[in-house]
Design a protein around this motif. Structure first.
Motif, mmCIF file in Angstrom:
data_model
loop_
_atom_site.group_PDB
_atom_site.id
_atom_site.type_symbol
_atom_site.label_atom_id
_atom_site.label_comp_id
_atom_site.label_asym_id
_atom_site.label_seq_id
_atom_site.Cartn_x
_atom_site.Cartn_y
_atom_site.Cartn_z
ATOM 1 N N PRO A 93 0.789 -1.234 0.000
ATOM 2 C CA PRO A 93 0.000 0.000 0.000
ATOM 3 C C PRO A 93 0.821 1.283 0.000
ATOM 4 C CG PRO A 93 -1.112 -1.596 1.339
ATOM 5 C CD PRO A 93 0.194 -2.235 0.898
ATOM 6 N N SER A 94 0.640 2.060 -1.082
ATOM 7 C CA SER A 94 1.242 3.385 -1.276
ATOM 8 C C SER A 94 2.747 3.347 -1.481
ATOM 9 C CB SER A 94 0.922 4.320 -0.089
ATOM 10 O OG SER A 94 -0.471 4.470 0.053
ATOM 11 N N THR A 95 3.345 2.189 -1.553
ATOM 12 C CA THR A 95 4.803 2.099 -1.633
ATOM 13 C C THR A 95 5.229 1.150 -2.744
ATOM 14 O OG1 THR A 95 4.967 2.498 0.757
ATOM 15 C CG2 THR A 95 6.909 1.598 -0.351
ATOM 16 N N VAL A 96 6.131 1.635 -3.580
ATOM 17 C CA VAL A 96 6.706 0.805 -4.632
ATOM 18 C C VAL A 96 8.137 0.450 -4.238
ATOM 19 C CG1 VAL A 96 7.502 2.796 -5.977
ATOM 20 C CG2 VAL A 96 7.148 0.607 -7.104
ATOM 21 N N ILE A 97 8.527 -0.780 -4.528
ATOM 22 C CA ILE A 97 9.908 -1.216 -4.327
ATOM 23 C C ILE A 97 10.552 -1.307 -5.700
ATOM 24 C CG2 ILE A 97 11.411 -3.051 -3.493
ATOM 25 C CD1 ILE A 97 9.235 -3.744 -1.484
ATOM 26 N N TYR A 98 11.670 -0.635 -5.866
ATOM 27 C CA TYR A 98 12.311 -0.637 -7.170
ATOM 28 C C TYR A 98 13.813 -0.831 -7.013
ATOM 29 C CZ TYR A 98 13.780 4.240 -6.363
ATOM 30 O OH TYR A 98 14.343 5.377 -5.865
ATOM 31 N N VAL A 99 14.468 -1.123 -8.133
ATOM 32 C CA VAL A 99 15.915 -1.307 -8.139
ATOM 33 C C VAL A 99 16.531 -0.230 -9.030
ATOM 34 C CG1 VAL A 99 15.729 -3.017 -9.990
ATOM 35 C CG2 VAL A 99 17.807 -2.908 -8.632
ATOM 36 N N THR A 100 17.604 0.354 -8.574
ATOM 37 C CA THR A 100 18.272 1.411 -9.319
ATOM 38 C C THR A 100 19.149 0.806 -10.418
ATOM 39 O OG1 THR A 100 20.254 1.481 -7.944
ATOM 40 C CG2 THR A 100 18.350 2.749 -7.190
ATOM 41 N N ARG A 101 19.685 1.675 -11.258
ATOM 42 C CA ARG A 101 20.572 1.201 -12.320
ATOM 43 C C ARG A 101 21.822 0.542 -11.752
ATOM 44 N NH1 ARG A 101 21.178 6.198 -16.389
ATOM 45 N NH2 ARG A 101 21.336 7.290 -14.387
ATOM 46 N N ARG A 102 22.188 0.898 -10.532
ATOM 47 C CA ARG A 102 23.355 0.280 -9.891
ATOM 48 C C ARG A 102 22.968 -0.914 -9.026
ATOM 49 N NH1 ARG A 102 27.133 5.503 -8.192
ATOM 50 N NH2 ARG A 102 27.389 6.304 -10.345
ATOM 51 N N SER A 103 21.742 -1.392 -9.212
ATOM 52 C CA SER A 103 21.277 -2.635 -8.591
ATOM 53 C C SER A 103 21.145 -2.550 -7.080
ATOM 54 C CB SER A 103 22.190 -3.820 -8.967
ATOM 55 O OG SER A 103 22.208 -4.000 -10.368
ATOM 56 N N HIS A 104 20.689 -1.395 -6.589
ATOM 57 C CA HIS A 104 20.354 -1.237 -5.181
ATOM 58 C C HIS A 104 18.834 -1.247 -5.034
ATOM 59 C CE1 HIS A 104 24.366 -0.275 -3.561
ATOM 60 N NE2 HIS A 104 24.575 0.284 -4.745
ATOM 61 N N LEU A 105 18.358 -1.874 -3.979
ATOM 62 C CA LEU A 105 16.923 -1.972 -3.734
ATOM 63 C C LEU A 105 16.476 -0.787 -2.885
ATOM 64 C CD1 LEU A 105 15.027 -4.174 -4.777
ATOM 65 C CD2 LEU A 105 15.115 -5.220 -2.512
ATOM 66 N N VAL A 106 15.390 -0.109 -3.338
ATOM 67 C CA VAL A 106 14.904 1.101 -2.687
ATOM 68 C C VAL A 106 13.389 1.034 -2.589
ATOM 69 C CG1 VAL A 106 14.739 3.626 -2.870
ATOM 70 C CG2 VAL A 106 16.837 2.471 -3.588
ATOM 71 N N SER A 107 12.809 1.539 -1.497
ATOM 72 C CA SER A 107 11.359 1.686 -1.391
ATOM 73 C C SER A 107 11.017 3.166 -1.516
ATOM 74 C CB SER A 107 10.837 1.141 -0.060
ATOM 75 O OG SER A 107 11.272 1.937 1.027
ATOM 76 N N TYR A 108 9.852 3.440 -2.138
ATOM 77 C CA TYR A 108 9.446 4.815 -2.371
ATOM 78 C C TYR A 108 7.957 4.948 -2.078
ATOM 79 C CZ TYR A 108 8.412 9.185 -4.828
ATOM 80 O OH TYR A 108 7.989 10.446 -5.147
ATOM 81 N N ASN A 109 7.593 5.846 -1.159
ATOM 82 C CA ASN A 109 6.199 6.095 -0.828
ATOM 83 C C ASN A 109 5.636 7.133 -1.800
ATOM 84 O OD1 ASN A 109 3.800 7.369 0.476
ATOM 85 N ND2 ASN A 109 4.306 5.960 2.134
ATOM 86 N N VAL A 110 4.669 6.718 -2.617
ATOM 87 C CA VAL A 110 4.171 7.587 -3.679
ATOM 88 C C VAL A 110 3.321 8.737 -3.137
ATOM 89 C CG1 VAL A 110 4.226 5.729 -5.369
ATOM 90 C CG2 VAL A 110 2.131 6.125 -4.071
ATOM 91 N N ARG A 111 2.846 8.629 -1.911
ATOM 92 C CA ARG A 111 2.038 9.704 -1.323
ATOM 93 C C ARG A 111 2.894 10.766 -0.648
ATOM 94 N NH1 ARG A 111 -3.448 8.305 -1.198
ATOM 95 N NH2 ARG A 111 -3.864 6.107 -1.626
ATOM 96 N N THR A 112 3.942 10.329 0.040
ATOM 97 C CA THR A 112 4.777 11.286 0.774
ATOM 98 C C THR A 112 6.007 11.726 -0.023
ATOM 99 O OG1 THR A 112 6.114 9.549 1.830
ATOM 100 C CG2 THR A 112 4.069 10.216 2.933
ATOM 101 N N GLY A 113 6.363 10.953 -1.052
ATOM 102 C CA GLY A 113 7.550 11.277 -1.838
ATOM 103 C C GLY A 113 8.853 10.905 -1.164
#
Length: 371
Positions: free
Chosen positions: A310-330
């Motif tokens: 909910p409200s959060t996407v998990i993505y991987v950067t071009r350098r292959s690091h895993l990051v979570s991002y809350n789309v509501r709070t930025g």
């Protein structure tokens, strides 16, 4: 003593505990053992732990330690290896702590259910798809899609599996079957004729994260000028379809369109400006009626989206690091996990897959009933 606690108070305490503790506490006394084994308690424990999750990373190219768990505090764990899980090429899940595992050997699929918290694996029998009489050309791909969910009426966990392809005469074919844990068998489904041409003609995508919600599993299908949602109801074992937003707008493979579940609602995320990584999120108010929740520009570099809660996407950067991002709070947070395999592979089937994991006491051992 534990046995002197009133049963209601004992339940209120136990339902708050993680699975690892409950497995130990079953031996404390007969009353606690009875409570923890109760189907009603297992359901309440699932609900209570619903907001407590970890991130599970499955690395299929690392047989000794394919699984890494990441806690909400960023702590990395490598659970004890399980030989029955090694070698799986695809992980789908999870639904109440259960994952669906797929293994491909010589072009054939084999499926298993897996509960990491209980260290239980159930290998599913092979279904019978009568596809051989319709195609003899090995170049024609047989595309399989899967869904896992709970029938809330019978408390039976089920798996739906369907194949779709065009035969030697370019005639679309689709076959579907559903597996029942309580019966330990597959049942072939009779499909509406419109699906046999409709689904085969379009691009089919698994959800970002889990696709299960309230007894139904959802997939996204994309055409040249339209997108829609195909659903499978585990209660009546029937398929359905919901029209997507902006039917007149070209939702084709040039747009990053994903289906996701957000706060018990069906939603779509679409990339409206590919180079700028600008997105819109559409939420379904009722079948066929969609509202644009918001537009966002959330990344400054090329991301690869891996999962969603909910409200959060998990993505991987071009350098292959895993990051979570809350789309509501930025707000974004680095999860402390790096692996080059996160960026290797095709849609939904990368070398390293990422999943939201909520542990549960649901057993999948054959000798025990799930309900």
């Amino acid at each position: 003593m534990a046995s002197s606690l009133p049963e209601v108070l004992a339940e209120d305490i136990l339902v708050r505990l993680p699975v690892e503790s409950l497995l130990r506490f079953k031996c404390v006394c007969k009353m606690w053992h009875k409570i923890i084994k109760s189907p009603d308690f297992i359901r309440e424990h699932c609900k209570h732990r619903n907001k407590v999750h970890k991130i599970l990373v499955y690395d299929r190219n690392n047989p000794p330690d394919p699984i890494t768990l990441i806690s909400k505090d960023g702590v990395l764990e490598n659970p004890p290896p399980d030989e029955r899980v090694r070698g799986m090429t695809y992980v789908l899940g999870s639904v109440y702590g259960l994952f669906l595992l797929k293994k491909v050997v010589d072009g054939n699929f084999s499926l298993s259910l897996w509960n990491p918290a209980l260290r239980e694996v159930r290998h599913l029998p092979d279904p019978t798809f009568e596809v051989q009489p319709y195609t003899t050309n090995p170049q024609i791909p047989l595309i399989g899609k899967f869904g896992i969910g709970l029938d809330p009426i019978t408390n039976d966990y089920k798996v739906v599996w369907f194949l779709y392809f065009s035969d030697d005469d370019n005639i679309p074919r689709i076959y579907a079957t559903v597996y029942s844990c309580s019966r330990d068998s597959w049942r072939m489904l009779q499909l509406n004729d419109r699906y046999k041409s409709h689904i085969c003609a379009r691009r089919f995508r698994q959800p970002l994260g889990t696709g299960y919600l309230n007894g139904t599993y959802y997939w996204l299908v994309l055409g040249a000028w339209k997108c829609s949602i195909v659903s499978f109801d585990f209660r009546n074992e029937e398929f359905g379809e919901i029209e997507g937003p902006n039917a007149g707008r070209p939702f084709d493979h040039h747009h990053l369109v994903m289906i996701l579940l957000d706060d018990d609602s069906i939603a779509l995320m679409t990339n409206v400006r590919v180079c700028a990584f600008e997105y819109e999120i559409w939420v379904m108010v009722q079948p066929g009626l969609w509202n644009k929740l918001f537009a966002l520009k959330c990344f400054t570099y090329t991301p690869s989206m891996k999962s969603w809660f909910p409200s959060t996407v998990i993505y991987v950067t071009r350098r292959s690091h895993l990051v979570s991002y809350n789309v509501r709070t930025g707000k974004s947070r680095h999860l402390g996990f790096h692996h080059p395999g996160l960026n290797n592979g095709v849609w939904n089937e990368t070398v390293c897959s990422v999943h939201i994991y909520k542990e549960s006491l649901v057993t999948i051992r054959r000798e025990l009933q799930l309900n």
